[in-house]
Design a protein around this motif. Structure first.
Motif, PDB file in Angstrom:
ATOM      1  N   SER A 112       0.803  -1.219   0.000  1.00 57.26           N
ATOM      2  CA  SER A 112       0.000   0.000   0.000  1.00 57.26           C
ATOM      3  C   SER A 112       0.835   1.269   0.000  1.00 57.26           C
ATOM      4  O   SER A 112       0.318   2.352  -0.300  1.00 57.26           O
ATOM      5  N   ASP A 134      -7.746  -5.806   1.517  1.00 55.31           N
ATOM      6  CA  ASP A 134      -6.629  -5.509   2.404  1.00 55.31           C
ATOM      7  C   ASP A 134      -5.962  -6.796   2.874  1.00 55.31           C
ATOM      8  O   ASP A 134      -6.311  -7.900   2.422  1.00 55.31           O
ATOM      9  N   VAL A 140     -11.466  -3.071   0.644  1.00 56.19           N
ATOM     10  CA  VAL A 140     -10.818  -1.824   1.040  1.00 56.19           C
ATOM     11  C   VAL A 140     -11.879  -0.742   1.270  1.00 56.19           C
ATOM     12  O   VAL A 140     -12.743  -0.517   0.425  1.00 56.19           O
ATOM     13  N   PRO A 179      -5.341   0.592   1.005  1.00 54.88           N
ATOM     14  CA  PRO A 179      -5.371   0.704   2.472  1.00 54.88           C
ATOM     15  C   PRO A 179      -4.281   1.644   2.972  1.00 54.88           C
ATOM     16  O   PRO A 179      -3.317   1.943   2.257  1.00 54.88           O
ATOM     17  N   PHE A 184      -1.651  -5.885   0.090  1.00 55.07           N
ATOM     18  CA  PHE A 184      -3.031  -6.034  -0.359  1.00 55.07           C
ATOM     19  C   PHE A 184      -3.067  -7.007  -1.524  1.00 55.07           C
ATOM     20  O   PHE A 184      -2.021  -7.397  -2.070  1.00 55.07           O
TER      21      PHE A 184
END
Length: 217
Positions: A112, A134, A140, A179, A184
């Motif tokens: 992320s 996530d 998310v 996120p 992710f």
């Protein structure tokens, strides 16, 4: 036989009995240890497998992974157990195909802290969706209330190609917010592709690439 001889004989007999008892106890403990070890390894490996991806039947297409037998009667026991534990219902073989990406096109873990660009083509299908999850496998939660795109709403260029930007900060065009931190995954679902779902896995050039652009703090 003298009393001294009898005492020595009795002591020797008692010592022999103790040694036999100790050996018997050692054998019991050894068997118990082996049983507990086997039980621990068996349960531990089963738990590990249930929390990972299905170990067999995977097809790799660049950064994407697919399990074409996942929704068919040919799914192995591991696949079925993993789906049951997650509470997921996979697409049936005649309905479509799900592909998962946890790395970019250069095999680097999706993070992320970085920004990504996904494009430009997807295999032919009546409908496709691209969704971000996530680290815990949850959708998310973005500021726009969006966790994915469908083929019906994604913006395309004059050549019918698309780009989806994935980053924590706002991006122009098709943007999916990542996120706040951590790794992710991305799920690409193809619904009602022409022919058998597994037949589209023969050409990895028609699947979208995942390009990492930059990484920040």
């Amino acid at each position: 036989m003298t009393k001294a001889s009898e005492a020595v004989s009795m002591r020797a007999s008692s010592l022999s009995e103790r040694l036999v008892s100790i050996r018997s106890l050692s054998n019991v403990l050894l068997v118990l240890y082996a049983v507990l070890l086997a039980l621990g390894l068996g349960l531990g490996s089963a738990y590990w497998v249930m929390n990972e991806e299905p170990p067999f039947g995977v097809v790799r297409l660049g950064p994407w992974k697919a399990w074409p037998k996942l929704g068919s009667p040919e799914a192995d026991p591991y696949m079925r157990a993993i789906m049951a534990r997650r509470g997921e219902v996979p697409l049936a073989a005649g309905e479509g195909l799900t592909l998962i990406a946890a790395v970019d096109s250069e095999e680097r873990r999706l993070d992320s802290a970085c920004a990504y660009r996904i494009g430009f083509t997807v295999p032919a299908a009546r409908l496709w969706t691209l969704t971000a999850y996530d680290e815990a496998g949850r959708l998310v939660n973005s500021e726009l209330g969006r966790s994915g795109f469908t083929s019906a709403e994604v913006i395309r260029d004059s050549q019918d190609r698309f780009q989806i930007a994935m980053a924590r900060s706002l991006q122009p065009g098709n943007w999916l917010q990542l996120p706040a931190s951590g790794p992710f995954t991305i799920a690409l679902r193809l619904y009602d592709p022409p022919g058998a779902a597994g037949s589209i896995l023969s050409d990895d050039t028609v699947f979208p690439s995942i390009e990492r652009l930059e990484c920040g703090a």
